[in-house]
Motif scaffolding. Structure first.
Motif, PDB file in Angstrom:
ATOM      1  N   SER A  11     -12.738   0.415  -1.590  1.00  0.00           N
ATOM      2  CA  SER A  11     -12.518   0.511  -3.027  1.00  0.00           C
ATOM      3  C   SER A  11     -11.283  -0.310  -3.395  1.00  0.00           C
ATOM      4  O   SER A  11     -10.468  -0.645  -2.521  1.00  0.00           O
ATOM      5  N   PRO A  12     -11.088  -0.636  -4.679  1.00  0.00           N
ATOM      6  CA  PRO A  12      -9.867  -1.353  -5.081  1.00  0.00           C
ATOM      7  C   PRO A  12      -8.593  -0.620  -4.655  1.00  0.00           C
ATOM      8  O   PRO A  12      -7.609  -1.244  -4.261  1.00  0.00           O
ATOM      9  N   PHE A  13      -8.623   0.699  -4.727  1.00  0.00           N
ATOM     10  CA  PHE A  13      -7.467   1.497  -4.315  1.00  0.00           C
ATOM     11  C   PHE A  13      -7.208   1.336  -2.818  1.00  0.00           C
ATOM     12  O   PHE A  13      -6.070   1.093  -2.382  1.00  0.00           O
ATOM     13  N   GLU A  14      -8.251   1.448  -2.012  1.00  0.00           N
ATOM     14  CA  GLU A  14      -8.113   1.289  -0.572  1.00  0.00           C
ATOM     15  C   GLU A  14      -7.664  -0.126  -0.225  1.00  0.00           C
ATOM     16  O   GLU A  14      -6.865  -0.325   0.704  1.00  0.00           O
ATOM     17  N   ASN A  15      -8.167  -1.094  -0.947  1.00  0.00           N
ATOM     18  CA  ASN A  15      -7.806  -2.487  -0.676  1.00  0.00           C
ATOM     19  C   ASN A  15      -6.323  -2.726  -0.936  1.00  0.00           C
ATOM     20  O   ASN A  15      -5.655  -3.422  -0.155  1.00  0.00           O
ATOM     21  N   LYS A  16      -5.799  -2.126  -2.017  1.00  0.00           N
ATOM     22  CA  LYS A  16      -4.367  -2.282  -2.296  1.00  0.00           C
ATOM     23  C   LYS A  16      -3.541  -1.605  -1.208  1.00  0.00           C
ATOM     24  O   LYS A  16      -2.510  -2.152  -0.767  1.00  0.00           O
ATOM     25  N   ALA A  17      -3.979  -0.433  -0.769  1.00  0.00           N
ATOM     26  CA  ALA A  17      -3.266   0.262   0.306  1.00  0.00           C
ATOM     27  C   ALA A  17      -3.308  -0.563   1.591  1.00  0.00           C
ATOM     28  O   ALA A  17      -2.321  -0.627   2.339  1.00  0.00           O
ATOM     29  N   ARG A  18      -4.434  -1.213   1.848  1.00  0.00           N
ATOM     30  CA  ARG A  18      -4.566  -2.050   3.044  1.00  0.00           C
ATOM     31  C   ARG A  18      -3.629  -3.248   2.975  1.00  0.00           C
ATOM     32  O   ARG A  18      -2.952  -3.592   3.962  1.00  0.00           O
ATOM     33  N   ILE A  19      -3.573  -3.904   1.817  1.00  0.00           N
ATOM     34  CA  ILE A  19      -2.686  -5.062   1.658  1.00  0.00           C
ATOM     35  C   ILE A  19      -1.233  -4.636   1.823  1.00  0.00           C
ATOM     36  O   ILE A  19      -0.430  -5.333   2.465  1.00  0.00           O
ATOM     37  N   HIS A  20      -0.888  -3.487   1.244  1.00  0.00           N
ATOM     38  CA  HIS A  20       0.468  -2.938   1.421  1.00  0.00           C
ATOM     39  C   HIS A  20       0.790  -2.767   2.900  1.00  0.00           C
ATOM     40  O   HIS A  20       1.867  -3.163   3.366  1.00  0.00           O
ATOM     41  N   ALA A  21      -0.147  -2.209   3.643  1.00  0.00           N
ATOM     42  CA  ALA A  21       0.071  -1.967   5.071  1.00  0.00           C
ATOM     43  C   ALA A  21       0.246  -3.268   5.832  1.00  0.00           C
ATOM     44  O   ALA A  21       1.149  -3.393   6.679  1.00  0.00           O
ATOM     45  N   HIS A  22      -0.582  -4.261   5.530  1.00  0.00           N
ATOM     46  CA  HIS A  22      -0.501  -5.539   6.233  1.00  0.00           C
ATOM     47  C   HIS A  22       0.832  -6.244   5.958  1.00  0.00           C
ATOM     48  O   HIS A  22       1.472  -6.759   6.878  1.00  0.00           O
ATOM     49  N   ILE A  23       1.244  -6.274   4.704  1.00  0.00           N
ATOM     50  CA  ILE A  23       2.484  -6.962   4.352  1.00  0.00           C
ATOM     51  C   ILE A  23       3.688  -6.241   4.939  1.00  0.00           C
ATOM     52  O   ILE A  23       4.607  -6.870   5.477  1.00  0.00           O
ATOM     53  N   ALA A  24       3.694  -4.908   4.849  1.00  0.00           N
ATOM     54  CA  ALA A  24       4.808  -4.141   5.405  1.00  0.00           C
ATOM     55  C   ALA A  24       4.904  -4.328   6.909  1.00  0.00           C
ATOM     56  O   ALA A  24       6.004  -4.481   7.465  1.00  0.00           O
ATOM     57  N   PHE A  25       3.765  -4.320   7.580  1.00  0.00           N
ATOM     58  CA  PHE A  25       3.743  -4.521   9.027  1.00  0.00           C
ATOM     59  C   PHE A  25       4.311  -5.891   9.378  1.00  0.00           C
ATOM     60  O   PHE A  25       5.154  -6.013  10.284  1.00  0.00           O
ATOM     61  N   PHE A  26       3.884  -6.918   8.668  1.00  0.00           N
ATOM     62  CA  PHE A  26       4.356  -8.266   8.956  1.00  0.00           C
ATOM     63  C   PHE A  26       5.845  -8.392   8.647  1.00  0.00           C
ATOM     64  O   PHE A  26       6.586  -9.058   9.387  1.00  0.00           O
ATOM     65  N   ALA A  68       5.874  -5.357  -0.336  1.00  0.00           N
ATOM     66  CA  ALA A  68       5.292  -4.186   0.327  1.00  0.00           C
ATOM     67  C   ALA A  68       5.728  -2.906  -0.371  1.00  0.00           C
ATOM     68  O   ALA A  68       4.917  -1.988  -0.577  1.00  0.00           O
ATOM     69  N   PHE A  69       7.004  -2.837  -0.752  1.00  0.00           N
ATOM     70  CA  PHE A  69       7.494  -1.635  -1.438  1.00  0.00           C
ATOM     71  C   PHE A  69       6.809  -1.459  -2.787  1.00  0.00           C
ATOM     72  O   PHE A  69       6.385  -0.353  -3.147  1.00  0.00           O
ATOM     73  N   ALA A  70       6.671  -2.563  -3.547  1.00  0.00           N
ATOM     74  CA  ALA A  70       6.021  -2.487  -4.856  1.00  0.00           C
ATOM     75  C   ALA A  70       4.569  -2.043  -4.737  1.00  0.00           C
ATOM     76  O   ALA A  70       4.093  -1.199  -5.503  1.00  0.00           O
ATOM     77  N   LEU A  71       3.855  -2.578  -3.761  1.00  0.00           N
ATOM     78  CA  LEU A  71       2.460  -2.197  -3.554  1.00  0.00           C
ATOM     79  C   LEU A  71       2.345  -0.740  -3.124  1.00  0.00           C
ATOM     80  O   LEU A  71       1.435  -0.023  -3.549  1.00  0.00           O
ATOM     81  N   GLY A  72       3.272  -0.287  -2.287  1.00  0.00           N
ATOM     82  CA  GLY A  72       3.260   1.111  -1.871  1.00  0.00           C
ATOM     83  C   GLY A  72       3.516   2.037  -3.052  1.00  0.00           C
ATOM     84  O   GLY A  72       2.867   3.086  -3.185  1.00  0.00           O
ATOM     85  N   TYR A  73       4.452   1.647  -3.906  1.00  0.00           N
ATOM     86  CA  TYR A  73       4.756   2.450  -5.100  1.00  0.00           C
ATOM     87  C   TYR A  73       3.539   2.511  -6.021  1.00  0.00           C
ATOM     88  O   TYR A  73       3.182   3.577  -6.540  1.00  0.00           O
TER      89      TYR A  73
END
Length: 218
Positions: A11-26, A68-73
């Motif tokens: 879902s769009p929500f899951e996709n944003k959470a996934r992008i947040h995770a990828h960017i934060a990890f990197f 990453a912080f903005a996406l997580g928020y």
């Protein structure tokens, strides 16, 4: 049909959470350790280690950390849950604050030269230098825990776990963490060489040429 696995896209929500995770990890487990590695290894071979360290940890890592912080928020807002109430959210805020302090501390250490004061401390290194190193390792340590919590716990909590985290992602996390801490540990073997260079830098400073403890000419 019985025995058929039905798959559906994120879902769009899951996709944003996934992008947040990828960017934060990197940001915290690739870019930041890379910058730390430049400081740990290059300073034992050259006095020109600072700018590679600074460019990676500020110009490369900084935008990733804030994104990453903005996406997580935004993800927490979209989930309709309060902010900074669970361990993952609190750790994310702590990492942001620690990163900002670390950047300003690094700027202060590099650009505020106190050669006379340096010579009065054992090894010629001021307390803020040790604080900078310890804080950097603390950030990576907390990020190691934070990304583990995100993969193993937070994703399922925030998304409902309709799409569980792929085992390959967890294996990647483990591999990266082992590499990070192993390389840093190996880099500590080079400390005697670094200390020898710093003693030479202090000798040059006593001879009238202003050189800081890390061998970078002021």
């Amino acid at each position: 049909m019985s025995g058929t696995t039905v798959t559906f896209p994120l879902s769009p929500f899951e996709n944003k959470a996934r992008i947040h995770a990828h960017i934060a990890f990197f940001a915290f487990l690739v870019a930041l350790p890379l910058g730390i590695g430049f400081a740990r290894y290059l300073r034992t071979f050259t006095s020109s280690w600072f700018w590679p360290h600074a460019i990676v940890n500020f110009f490369m890592t900084g935008p990733l950390v804030f994104t990453a912080f903005a996406l997580g928020y935004q993800t927490t807002t979209a989930a309709g849950t309060p902010h900074f109430t669970d361990p993952h959210q609190k750790a994310g805020l702590a990492l942001l604050i620690m990163y900002i302090i670390q950047v300003f501390l690094g700027i202060f250490i590099h650009f505020v030269k106190l050669p006379a004061l340096r010579l009065r401390f054992p090894g010629g290194r001021l307390p803020q230098n040790y604080l900078h190193a310890i804080l950097g390792l603390a950030i990576v340590g907390l990020a190691t825990w934070q990304t583990h919590y995100g993969l193993w716990t937070e994703w399922a909590f925030i998304t409902g776990n309709a799409h569980p985290v792929n085992k390959g992602c967890k294996h990647l996390w483990l591999g990266v963490v082992v590499v990070i801490w192993s390389l840093y540990g190996i880099g500590l073997v080079l400390l005697p060489r670094q200390f020898k260079q710093e003693r030479a830098a202090r000798a040059r400073a006593l001879g009238g040429k202003e050189v800081d403890v890390d061998g970078v000419e002021g």
